[in-house]
Motif scaffolding. Sequence first.
Motif, PDB file in Angstrom:
ATOM      1  N   ASP A 379      39.183   2.369  14.005  1.00  0.00           N
ATOM      2  CA  ASP A 379      39.245   0.943  14.341  1.00  0.00           C
ATOM      3  C   ASP A 379      39.841   0.135  13.193  1.00  0.00           C
ATOM      4  OD1 ASP A 379      38.195   1.353  16.839  1.00  0.00           O
ATOM      5  OD2 ASP A 379      36.149   0.762  16.305  1.00  0.00           O
ATOM      6  N   ARG A 380      39.501   0.501  11.963  1.00  0.00           N
ATOM      7  CA  ARG A 380      40.059  -0.219  10.816  1.00  0.00           C
ATOM      8  C   ARG A 380      41.561   0.024  10.688  1.00  0.00           C
ATOM      9  NH1 ARG A 380      35.323   1.888   8.455  1.00  0.00           N
ATOM     10  NH2 ARG A 380      36.556   3.447   7.309  1.00  0.00           N
ATOM     11  N   VAL A 381      41.994   1.246  11.004  1.00  0.00           N
ATOM     12  CA  VAL A 381      43.425   1.551  10.976  1.00  0.00           C
ATOM     13  C   VAL A 381      44.168   0.669  11.979  1.00  0.00           C
ATOM     14  CG1 VAL A 381      45.129   3.315  11.611  1.00  0.00           C
ATOM     15  CG2 VAL A 381      43.222   3.910  10.102  1.00  0.00           C
ATOM     16  N   SER A 382      43.622   0.542  13.174  1.00  0.00           N
ATOM     17  CA  SER A 382      44.246  -0.305  14.201  1.00  0.00           C
ATOM     18  C   SER A 382      44.274  -1.762  13.760  1.00  0.00           C
ATOM     19  CB  SER A 382      43.486  -0.166  15.528  1.00  0.00           C
ATOM     20  OG  SER A 382      43.557   1.147  16.020  1.00  0.00           O
ATOM     21  N   TRP A 383      43.206  -2.208  13.152  1.00  0.00           N
ATOM     22  CA  TRP A 383      43.109  -3.602  12.706  1.00  0.00           C
ATOM     23  C   TRP A 383      44.153  -3.879  11.634  1.00  0.00           C
ATOM     24  CZ3 TRP A 383      41.886  -6.275   8.191  1.00  0.00           C
ATOM     25  CH2 TRP A 383      41.494  -7.608   8.342  1.00  0.00           C
ATOM     26  N   THR A 386      47.964  -4.401  12.667  1.00  0.00           N
ATOM     27  CA  THR A 386      48.374  -5.667  13.287  1.00  0.00           C
ATOM     28  C   THR A 386      48.415  -6.818  12.285  1.00  0.00           C
ATOM     29  OG1 THR A 386      46.091  -6.217  13.899  1.00  0.00           O
ATOM     30  CG2 THR A 386      47.381  -4.926  15.482  1.00  0.00           C
ATOM     31  N   ARG A 387      48.217  -6.521  11.006  1.00  0.00           N
ATOM     32  CA  ARG A 387      48.160  -7.595  10.006  1.00  0.00           C
ATOM     33  C   ARG A 387      49.113  -7.328   8.849  1.00  0.00           C
ATOM     34  NH1 ARG A 387      43.940  -7.576  13.063  1.00  0.00           N
ATOM     35  NH2 ARG A 387      42.718  -9.481  13.388  1.00  0.00           N
ATOM     36  N   ASP A 388      50.142  -8.164   8.767  1.00  0.00           N
ATOM     37  CA  ASP A 388      51.009  -8.100   7.596  1.00  0.00           C
ATOM     38  C   ASP A 388      50.281  -8.762   6.423  1.00  0.00           C
ATOM     39  OD1 ASP A 388      51.173 -10.839   8.055  1.00  0.00           O
ATOM     40  OD2 ASP A 388      53.219 -10.750   8.854  1.00  0.00           O
ATOM     41  N   ASP A 389      50.928  -8.813   5.269  1.00  0.00           N
ATOM     42  CA  ASP A 389      50.250  -9.333   4.086  1.00  0.00           C
ATOM     43  C   ASP A 389      49.794 -10.777   4.265  1.00  0.00           C
ATOM     44  OD1 ASP A 389      50.564  -6.932   2.862  1.00  0.00           O
ATOM     45  OD2 ASP A 389      52.212  -7.548   1.549  1.00  0.00           O
ATOM     46  N   ALA A 390      50.656 -11.597   4.878  1.00  0.00           N
ATOM     47  CA  ALA A 390      50.297 -13.004   5.054  1.00  0.00           C
ATOM     48  C   ALA A 390      49.074 -13.149   5.952  1.00  0.00           C
ATOM     49  CB  ALA A 390      51.487 -13.776   5.626  1.00  0.00           C
ATOM     50  N   THR A 391      49.057 -12.379   7.034  1.00  0.00           N
ATOM     51  CA  THR A 391      47.918 -12.449   7.964  1.00  0.00           C
ATOM     52  C   THR A 391      46.664 -11.889   7.311  1.00  0.00           C
ATOM     53  OG1 THR A 391      49.470 -12.129   9.783  1.00  0.00           O
ATOM     54  CG2 THR A 391      47.138 -11.853  10.273  1.00  0.00           C
ATOM     55  N   LEU A 392      46.821 -10.824   6.524  1.00  0.00           N
ATOM     56  CA  LEU A 392      45.663 -10.238   5.856  1.00  0.00           C
ATOM     57  C   LEU A 392      45.002 -11.243   4.920  1.00  0.00           C
ATOM     58  CD1 LEU A 392      43.969  -7.690   5.444  1.00  0.00           C
ATOM     59  CD2 LEU A 392      45.563  -6.984   3.650  1.00  0.00           C
ATOM     60  N   LEU A 472      46.600  -7.526  -5.912  1.00  0.00           N
ATOM     61  CA  LEU A 472      45.383  -7.203  -5.169  1.00  0.00           C
ATOM     62  C   LEU A 472      45.605  -6.855  -3.702  1.00  0.00           C
ATOM     63  CD1 LEU A 472      42.632  -9.639  -6.521  1.00  0.00           C
ATOM     64  CD2 LEU A 472      43.137  -7.284  -7.171  1.00  0.00           C
ATOM     65  N   LEU A 473      46.729  -7.259  -3.133  1.00  0.00           N
ATOM     66  CA  LEU A 473      46.931  -6.977  -1.709  1.00  0.00           C
ATOM     67  C   LEU A 473      46.860  -5.478  -1.379  1.00  0.00           C
ATOM     68  CD1 LEU A 473      49.503  -9.602  -0.424  1.00  0.00           C
ATOM     69  CD2 LEU A 473      47.395  -8.892   0.723  1.00  0.00           C
ATOM     70  N   PRO A 474      47.534  -4.606  -2.146  1.00  0.00           N
ATOM     71  CA  PRO A 474      47.384  -3.172  -1.855  1.00  0.00           C
ATOM     72  C   PRO A 474      45.942  -2.687  -2.001  1.00  0.00           C
ATOM     73  CG  PRO A 474      49.277  -3.563  -3.287  1.00  0.00           C
ATOM     74  CD  PRO A 474      48.503  -4.850  -3.242  1.00  0.00           C
ATOM     75  N   GLN A 475      45.215  -3.261  -2.964  1.00  0.00           N
ATOM     76  CA  GLN A 475      43.816  -2.891  -3.147  1.00  0.00           C
ATOM     77  C   GLN A 475      42.979  -3.302  -1.949  1.00  0.00           C
ATOM     78  OE1 GLN A 475      42.669  -1.179  -5.835  1.00  0.00           O
ATOM     79  NE2 GLN A 475      44.785  -1.067  -6.551  1.00  0.00           N
ATOM     80  N   ILE A 476      43.253  -4.490  -1.416  1.00  0.00           N
ATOM     81  CA  ILE A 476      42.513  -4.959  -0.252  1.00  0.00           C
ATOM     82  C   ILE A 476      42.744  -4.025   0.929  1.00  0.00           C
ATOM     83  CG2 ILE A 476      42.306  -6.827   1.426  1.00  0.00           C
ATOM     84  CD1 ILE A 476      43.006  -8.773  -0.840  1.00  0.00           C
TER      85      ILE A 476
END
Length: 492
Positions: A379-383, A386-392, A472-476
């Motif tokens: 489920d986390r993989v699917s989530w 659908t989220r690029d960096d800006a959306t994340l 931090l984005l890759p870490q998140i």
Amino acid sequence: MIALNDPETAQDIDRIREAFAAADYTTDGVFDLLGSVAELALARHETVPARRAARAASSPLAALVRLFLLQDTVAAADLTLPLDAATRLGLVETAGDEVRARLDARPHDEGFYVVSDLGSGLDGNVRPVPADHVLGVGGASVSLAELTVRHPVERALDLGTGCGVQALHLTRHARSVVATDVLPRALELAALSAALSGVSVELREGGLFDPVAGESFDLIVSNPPFVIGAGDGQRTYRDGGLAGDELCRRLVGAAPGYLSEGGWCQVLANWVHRRGEDWRDRVGAWLPGNCDAWALQREILDPAAYVSLWLHDAGDVAGPDYRDRYDAWLTALEAEQVEGIGFGWICLRRTEATGTHRVEDWPHAVETPLGPHVADAFDRVSWLRTRDDATLLTSRLIVADDVTQELIGDPGAEDPQHVVLRQAHGLRRAVQVDTATAALVGACTGQAPAGVLVDAVATLLDEEEDAMRTRLLPQIRDLVDQGFLVPGEARR
């Protein structure tokens, strides 16, 4: 196959089930009789502690334990089992006033009974098993049962059912269950397991997906004959007749064609470690592009240990030709440049998108059952997909409930040398993070978007906001992927 629609057979099965229930021949009943020490010894094929417990009890339950689990000859007068019915079903044979088991019939989980061939090797009494031997519940079958995602589904398939144990579990959350096997004898015993357990399973004969051509399922599970040898098919339960790990490769590659959209396939597998080849590349090449996939290696054996394991498993350790069989098997592996064999599992989920694949080695202790954690991971993989960096950065994240933080350093030091995040459940992962990442994780309470928290960390550490986001984005993403952080909406 047992004629379950025959009134006499149905009556025999009912009588056996009632006798088992009356004697409390259940998993709890057997455990209460034997205790943990004797049960653990019996799992090692050592019967003496169990014999002592059964002898001390002298009850109908003790007599059934001696008959089926210890393979003793039991006086008919000690049994409350309807011997006429048990004989017609092939469970026992009688000689005068004595009774012996012809099959292993034992309680499993809550309310199930599993029927298989008698095992080899109790108290070192090793004997070769025949080519059509049907295994009972073992470590591999328990692992698959604990790994399986137990979402309610319409249709489920147990491919290579053997004694039927996976099919029994599937009946609890699937509206209909199909179970297949290439061995007619396995289907006979799986039918008896289902009948004694009071569940309905459709049984079909054939190899791989041939018996279900043109059909689709919401869940496929398989504990296939994955043993890597010469591919001679001498023992059907372990050898699918294909050289090397070809059977597992074919099974995994073909599975998506039989999955409904969003459907799952969960398979136990062995794979070779070939000289000069990274096993991750080998297994990764099996994974289909239209599925999210996770291949996880739990154990590696060198060729000698592997061959020894399976020769002992089949009872092929007695007699003058033992060394010849051992040598021939090693020669076949050496010819294929095999330097190790990996054991693990592969999980697939059919997706409309290009799938995300993970292949990893994880020999560490895990929490069971793993099924819920596997479902959450996919489920986390699917989530994340659908989220690029800006959306994340606009997402609200929460620290998973089981995550703790450890500060590691020299005694008396002002600052820790390492910050480690550790999970208590699932795979029990641990990851070393820097101060900025630890501060971000600690602030993830679901109250503010991740981007706001990243900027706050940048301010706290007197760094540029853009640089901190890049850092931090890759870490998140990794922390969400591995389950240290979870989407806030998952808690609502």
